[in-house]
Scaffold this motif. Structure first.
Motif, PDB file in Angstrom:
ATOM      1  N   HIS A 383      -8.047  27.455 -30.440  1.00  0.00           N
ATOM      2  CA  HIS A 383      -7.931  27.085 -29.027  1.00  0.00           C
ATOM      3  C   HIS A 383      -7.939  28.355 -28.190  1.00  0.00           C
ATOM      4  CE1 HIS A 383      -6.337  23.587 -31.167  1.00  0.00           C
ATOM      5  NE2 HIS A 383      -6.650  22.887 -30.116  1.00  0.00           N
ATOM      6  N   ASN A 384      -9.069  28.622 -27.546  1.00  0.00           N
ATOM      7  CA  ASN A 384      -9.174  29.832 -26.753  1.00  0.00           C
ATOM      8  C   ASN A 384      -8.150  29.832 -25.641  1.00  0.00           C
ATOM      9  OD1 ASN A 384     -11.327  30.877 -28.175  1.00  0.00           O
ATOM     10  ND2 ASN A 384     -12.855  29.839 -26.920  1.00  0.00           N
ATOM     11  N   PRO A 385      -7.417  30.931 -25.455  1.00  0.00           N
ATOM     12  CA  PRO A 385      -6.458  31.001 -24.359  1.00  0.00           C
ATOM     13  C   PRO A 385      -7.177  30.974 -23.017  1.00  0.00           C
ATOM     14  CG  PRO A 385      -6.780  33.159 -25.324  1.00  0.00           C
ATOM     15  CD  PRO A 385      -7.510  32.192 -26.195  1.00  0.00           C
ATOM     16  N   ARG A 386      -6.578  30.353 -22.046  1.00  0.00           N
ATOM     17  CA  ARG A 386      -7.198  30.272 -20.726  1.00  0.00           C
ATOM     18  C   ARG A 386      -6.585  31.267 -19.742  1.00  0.00           C
ATOM     19  NH1 ARG A 386     -11.161  29.147 -22.924  1.00  0.00           N
ATOM     20  NH2 ARG A 386     -12.052  29.489 -20.879  1.00  0.00           N
ATOM     21  N   GLU A 387      -5.666  32.116 -20.220  1.00  0.00           N
ATOM     22  CA  GLU A 387      -5.120  33.176 -19.388  1.00  0.00           C
ATOM     23  C   GLU A 387      -5.100  34.469 -20.193  1.00  0.00           C
ATOM     24  OE1 GLU A 387      -1.277  32.139 -17.947  1.00  0.00           O
ATOM     25  OE2 GLU A 387      -2.050  30.905 -16.326  1.00  0.00           O
ATOM     26  N   TYR A 388      -5.225  35.584 -19.480  1.00  0.00           N
ATOM     27  CA  TYR A 388      -5.185  36.881 -20.151  1.00  0.00           C
ATOM     28  C   TYR A 388      -4.418  37.861 -19.273  1.00  0.00           C
ATOM     29  CZ  TYR A 388      -6.599  41.204 -22.407  1.00  0.00           C
ATOM     30  OH  TYR A 388      -6.579  42.408 -23.048  1.00  0.00           O
ATOM     31  N   VAL A 389      -3.453  38.583 -19.874  1.00  0.00           N
ATOM     32  CA  VAL A 389      -2.667  39.574 -19.150  1.00  0.00           C
ATOM     33  C   VAL A 389      -3.278  40.946 -19.391  1.00  0.00           C
ATOM     34  CG1 VAL A 389      -0.383  40.575 -18.798  1.00  0.00           C
ATOM     35  CG2 VAL A 389      -0.601  38.160 -19.405  1.00  0.00           C
ATOM     36  N   ILE A 390      -3.595  41.654 -18.306  1.00  0.00           N
ATOM     37  CA  ILE A 390      -4.312  42.918 -18.381  1.00  0.00           C
ATOM     38  C   ILE A 390      -3.451  43.986 -19.042  1.00  0.00           C
ATOM     39  CG2 ILE A 390      -5.442  44.739 -17.057  1.00  0.00           C
ATOM     40  CD1 ILE A 390      -6.902  42.056 -17.088  1.00  0.00           C
ATOM     41  N   ARG A 391      -4.073  44.725 -19.966  1.00  0.00           N
ATOM     42  CA  ARG A 391      -3.446  45.860 -20.628  1.00  0.00           C
ATOM     43  C   ARG A 391      -4.145  47.142 -20.198  1.00  0.00           C
ATOM     44  NH1 ARG A 391      -4.051  44.706 -26.797  1.00  0.00           N
ATOM     45  NH2 ARG A 391      -6.142  44.223 -26.122  1.00  0.00           N
ATOM     46  N   ARG A 392      -3.517  48.259 -20.489  1.00  0.00           N
ATOM     47  CA  ARG A 392      -4.106  49.556 -20.170  1.00  0.00           C
ATOM     48  C   ARG A 392      -5.454  49.704 -20.861  1.00  0.00           C
ATOM     49  NH1 ARG A 392      -0.816  52.667 -22.715  1.00  0.00           N
ATOM     50  NH2 ARG A 392       0.816  52.620 -21.131  1.00  0.00           N
ATOM     51  N   GLY A 393      -6.474  50.125 -20.124  1.00  0.00           N
ATOM     52  CA  GLY A 393      -7.801  50.348 -20.694  1.00  0.00           C
ATOM     53  C   GLY A 393      -8.731  49.155 -20.612  1.00  0.00           C
ATOM     54  N   ASP A 394      -8.238  47.975 -20.215  1.00  0.00           N
ATOM     55  CA  ASP A 394      -9.086  46.786 -20.101  1.00  0.00           C
ATOM     56  C   ASP A 394     -10.089  46.938 -18.962  1.00  0.00           C
ATOM     57  OD1 ASP A 394      -8.069  45.321 -22.200  1.00  0.00           O
ATOM     58  OD2 ASP A 394      -6.581  44.281 -20.987  1.00  0.00           O
ATOM     59  N   THR A 395     -11.262  46.393 -19.149  1.00  0.00           N
ATOM     60  CA  THR A 395     -12.255  46.304 -18.076  1.00  0.00           C
ATOM     61  C   THR A 395     -12.691  44.856 -17.935  1.00  0.00           C
ATOM     62  OG1 THR A 395     -14.194  46.649 -19.495  1.00  0.00           O
ATOM     63  CG2 THR A 395     -13.092  48.622 -18.619  1.00  0.00           C
ATOM     64  N   LEU A 396     -13.146  44.511 -16.755  1.00  0.00           N
ATOM     65  CA  LEU A 396     -13.540  43.131 -16.496  1.00  0.00           C
ATOM     66  C   LEU A 396     -14.729  42.730 -17.378  1.00  0.00           C
ATOM     67  CD1 LEU A 396     -12.333  41.055 -14.514  1.00  0.00           C
ATOM     68  CD2 LEU A 396     -14.263  41.508 -13.003  1.00  0.00           C
ATOM     69  N   SER A 397     -15.664  43.639 -17.572  1.00  0.00           N
ATOM     70  CA  SER A 397     -16.844  43.311 -18.378  1.00  0.00           C
ATOM     71  C   SER A 397     -16.474  43.054 -19.840  1.00  0.00           C
ATOM     72  CB  SER A 397     -17.874  44.438 -18.290  1.00  0.00           C
ATOM     73  OG  SER A 397     -17.340  45.651 -18.772  1.00  0.00           O
ATOM     74  N   GLU A 398     -15.517  43.825 -20.368  1.00  0.00           N
ATOM     75  CA  GLU A 398     -15.080  43.608 -21.753  1.00  0.00           C
ATOM     76  C   GLU A 398     -14.394  42.261 -21.907  1.00  0.00           C
ATOM     77  OE1 GLU A 398     -12.637  46.952 -22.489  1.00  0.00           O
ATOM     78  OE2 GLU A 398     -14.292  48.278 -23.066  1.00  0.00           O
ATOM     79  N   ILE A 399     -13.572  41.889 -20.920  1.00  0.00           N
ATOM     80  CA  ILE A 399     -12.878  40.599 -20.978  1.00  0.00           C
ATOM     81  C   ILE A 399     -13.882  39.458 -20.898  1.00  0.00           C
ATOM     82  CG2 ILE A 399     -11.203  39.112 -19.800  1.00  0.00           C
ATOM     83  CD1 ILE A 399      -9.847  41.737 -18.845  1.00  0.00           C
ATOM     84  N   ALA A 400     -14.880  39.588 -20.020  1.00  0.00           N
ATOM     85  CA  ALA A 400     -15.912  38.552 -19.903  1.00  0.00           C
ATOM     86  C   ALA A 400     -16.653  38.394 -21.227  1.00  0.00           C
ATOM     87  CB  ALA A 400     -16.879  38.908 -18.779  1.00  0.00           C
ATOM     88  N   SER A 401     -16.957  39.519 -21.868  1.00  0.00           N
ATOM     89  CA  SER A 401     -17.667  39.467 -23.150  1.00  0.00           C
ATOM     90  C   SER A 401     -16.795  38.841 -24.241  1.00  0.00           C
ATOM     91  CB  SER A 401     -18.083  40.888 -23.547  1.00  0.00           C
ATOM     92  OG  SER A 401     -18.675  40.900 -24.817  1.00  0.00           O
ATOM     93  N   ARG A 402     -15.503  39.182 -24.250  1.00  0.00           N
ATOM     94  CA  ARG A 402     -14.586  38.674 -25.267  1.00  0.00           C
ATOM     95  C   ARG A 402     -14.505  37.150 -25.235  1.00  0.00           C
ATOM     96  NH1 ARG A 402      -8.756  41.117 -24.883  1.00  0.00           N
ATOM     97  NH2 ARG A 402     -10.014  42.966 -25.246  1.00  0.00           N
ATOM     98  N   TYR A 403     -14.497  36.580 -24.025  1.00  0.00           N
ATOM     99  CA  TYR A 403     -14.340  35.134 -23.897  1.00  0.00           C
ATOM    100  C   TYR A 403     -15.661  34.414 -23.641  1.00  0.00           C
ATOM    101  CZ  TYR A 403      -9.352  35.976 -23.830  1.00  0.00           C
ATOM    102  OH  TYR A 403      -8.073  36.347 -24.173  1.00  0.00           O
ATOM    103  N   ASN A 404     -16.766  35.176 -23.745  1.00  0.00           N
ATOM    104  CA  ASN A 404     -18.097  34.581 -23.617  1.00  0.00           C
ATOM    105  C   ASN A 404     -18.278  33.852 -22.284  1.00  0.00           C
ATOM    106  OD1 ASN A 404     -20.699  34.070 -24.556  1.00  0.00           O
ATOM    107  ND2 ASN A 404     -20.115  32.104 -25.458  1.00  0.00           N
ATOM    108  N   VAL A 405     -17.848  34.512 -21.206  1.00  0.00           N
ATOM    109  CA  VAL A 405     -18.051  33.984 -19.851  1.00  0.00           C
ATOM    110  C   VAL A 405     -18.764  35.059 -19.042  1.00  0.00           C
ATOM    111  CG1 VAL A 405     -16.020  32.498 -19.939  1.00  0.00           C
ATOM    112  CG2 VAL A 405     -15.798  34.810 -19.035  1.00  0.00           C
ATOM    113  N   SER A 406     -19.356  34.658 -17.928  1.00  0.00           N
ATOM    114  CA  SER A 406     -20.080  35.621 -17.101  1.00  0.00           C
ATOM    115  C   SER A 406     -19.118  36.379 -16.198  1.00  0.00           C
ATOM    116  CB  SER A 406     -21.136  34.911 -16.249  1.00  0.00           C
ATOM    117  OG  SER A 406     -20.508  34.119 -15.252  1.00  0.00           O
ATOM    118  N   LEU A 407     -19.510  37.595 -15.820  1.00  0.00           N
ATOM    119  CA  LEU A 407     -18.712  38.371 -14.866  1.00  0.00           C
ATOM    120  C   LEU A 407     -18.569  37.628 -13.549  1.00  0.00           C
ATOM    121  CD1 LEU A 407     -19.808  42.109 -15.247  1.00  0.00           C
ATOM    122  CD2 LEU A 407     -17.474  41.241 -15.241  1.00  0.00           C
ATOM    123  N   ARG A 408     -19.642  37.005 -13.134  1.00  0.00           N
ATOM    124  CA  ARG A 408     -19.625  36.262 -11.872  1.00  0.00           C
ATOM    125  C   ARG A 408     -18.590  35.140 -11.912  1.00  0.00           C
ATOM    126  NH1 ARG A 408     -24.834  33.009  -9.298  1.00  0.00           N
ATOM    127  NH2 ARG A 408     -23.736  32.091  -7.519  1.00  0.00           N
TER     128      ARG A 408
END
Length: 435
Positions: A383-408
């Motif tokens: 069950h993919n989590p629907r929330e993510y808490v930002i950690r040091r070093g995170d980027t928006l593009s990496e998070i989008a890629s991790r969850y297979n969603v678009s940046l937009r």
């Protein structure tokens, strides 16, 4: 141990175990959202899964594995139109699932339990598209048990005849850490797919190794020991997070290897008793290295959570030879929530509100770690989590890629005009097609 060296050792170890496995049964089960294919195996295997288009197919390669034709259940279910198999590289098994349309495919291995042996599970999700009706009835359908909960062993330090450190105003460490641990356990139990186990839920003395044994008895995925530090200089303050040092790991490995009767099932479910001394040491070293690596990652997440509550003593994870961190098969961290010897922090440690903040901060770190590294077969993995808490070093593009969603979509869902993030910020992950 360097990652590359660990991988080389793992490759060498795998070659020692290159004994052919056999698929003893193939089972298919489908519901409205997912189709599940299960391969029963008589031994663990290495495998690879990938998808192909034109036409749509899922391919599963299993190293050193064989399959009798009569074991293959030639039945269709969900998007599966046909199952084919063949020999690859003279020794590997290749399964091909011919599909009626595109799917999202994932796989994971399950270890033996009291009812079943080794299993490889392949899940197919069709993103809500209409499923193709079966061409003929499924002959063998077996519904797999619900995915298991993550087990978090929470260890309030000291207890009973061991009061731990004492604050300037007489506060005992054993009591405040028990309150914090109880709060953390309540929050863990409120998380879908997580279950807490307290090593003690009262003023009880436990030896350090009894605490480790309790975690192992409950097959814990993580061990969290909660403490409140003390120092002769009362001005010292802040939280700290520890994992096992390499020196501590080496001494523990020597102890385990010297006591062969205690060496079984301490390396990720692999018994060491029937191995020679060299192989036992290699297996155990691999297990410990993986455990320390996981411990460092979860500790970093927890430390970042604690930074949102107040001052940290050191802004990086520390390593030491604490006995309770020495389980070679369970990632383990020790959290010094504050310096009870500091009068200001002693006062805060007795406050319910501050205890709650500490517990929530630790939970946030635990959630972040397991959502990024879900163990196979767990609720979190499926069950993919629907929330993510930002950690040091995170980027928006990496998070989008991790969850297979678009940046937009990620920006639109969270009302972001750019890519700027801050540590502790919570992002909502959009559903497929959202945004």
């Amino acid at each position: 141990m360097k990652r590359r060296f660990g991988l080389l050792l793992l490759g060498w170890l795998t070659s020692l175990w290159a004994v052919a496995a056999e698929v003893t049964q193939v089972r298919v089960w489908a519901d409205a959202e997912r189709t599940r294919l299960v391969l029963d195996l008589d031994a663990p295997v290495e495998h690879e899964l990938f998808t192909l288009s034109g036409p749509e197919r899922v391919v599963v390669d299993l190293e050193g594995t064989r399959l009798s034709a009569d074991k293959l259940e030639r039945a269709t279910s969900g998007p599966i139109r046909n199952l084919r198999h063949g020999v690859r590289n003279g020794r590997d098994l290749r399964l091909v699932l011919d599909l009626s349309g595109p799917v999202k495919a994932r796989s994971f291995l399950l270890k033996p339990d009291q009812e079943s042996g080794h299993r490889l599970v392949v899940d197919l999700e069709t993103s809500g598209q209409a499923r193709r009706a079966p061409e003929r009835p499924v002959k063998s359908v077996d519904q797999i048990r619900s995915p298991r909960d993550l087990v978090i062993a929470i260890d309030p330090g000291h207890g009973g005849k061991d009061p731990g450190a004492r604050g300037t105003h007489g506060t005992h460490e054993k009591q405040v850490v028990l309150e914090i641990a109880r709060r953390l356990a309540r929050h863990v139990n409120q998380e879908p797919g997580m279950r807490a186990v307290l090593t003690r839920d009262g003023d009880r003395f436990l030896s350090l190794r009894q605490r480790m044994d309790i975690a192992r008895k409950h097959d814990a995925d993580l061990f969290v020991s909660v403490h409140a530090d003390a120092f002769r200089d009362r001005r010292v303050q802040g939280s700290s997070v520890y994992v096992l040092s390499r020196r501590g790991a080496s001494s523990e490995m020597a102890r385990i290897l010297a006591q062969s009767e205690n060496a079984a099932d301490l390396a990720g479910g692999v018994s060491l008793n029937d191995k020679d001394e060299l192989l036992r040491s290699v297996i155990l070293d691999l297990s410990q290295s993986a455990s320390i690596e996981a411990s460092l990652e979860v500790a970093d997440n927890v430390l970042q959570g604690l930074q949102q509550v107040g001052k940290v003593h050191k802004d990086h994870v520390q390593q030491a030879g604490f006995v309770v961190l020495k389980s070679p098969d369970i990632p383990s961290i020790l959290v010094e929530t504050a310096f009870i010897s500091n009068p200001g922090e002693e006062r805060k440690l007795k406050q319910a509100g501050h205890q709650e903040k500490l517990a929530r901060a630790m939970l946030a770190g635990i959630r972040n770690y397991f959502y990024s590294n879900p163990p196979p077969g767990t609720y979190v993995a499926l069950h993919n989590p629907r929330e993510y808490v930002i950690r040091r070093g995170d980027t928006l593009s990496e998070i989008a890629s991790r969850y297979n969603v678009s940046l937009r979509a990620l920006r639109a869902t969270n009302g972001l005009n750019g890519d700027r993030l801050y540590v502790g910020q919570t992002l909502r992950i959009p559903e497929a097609g959202e945004g």
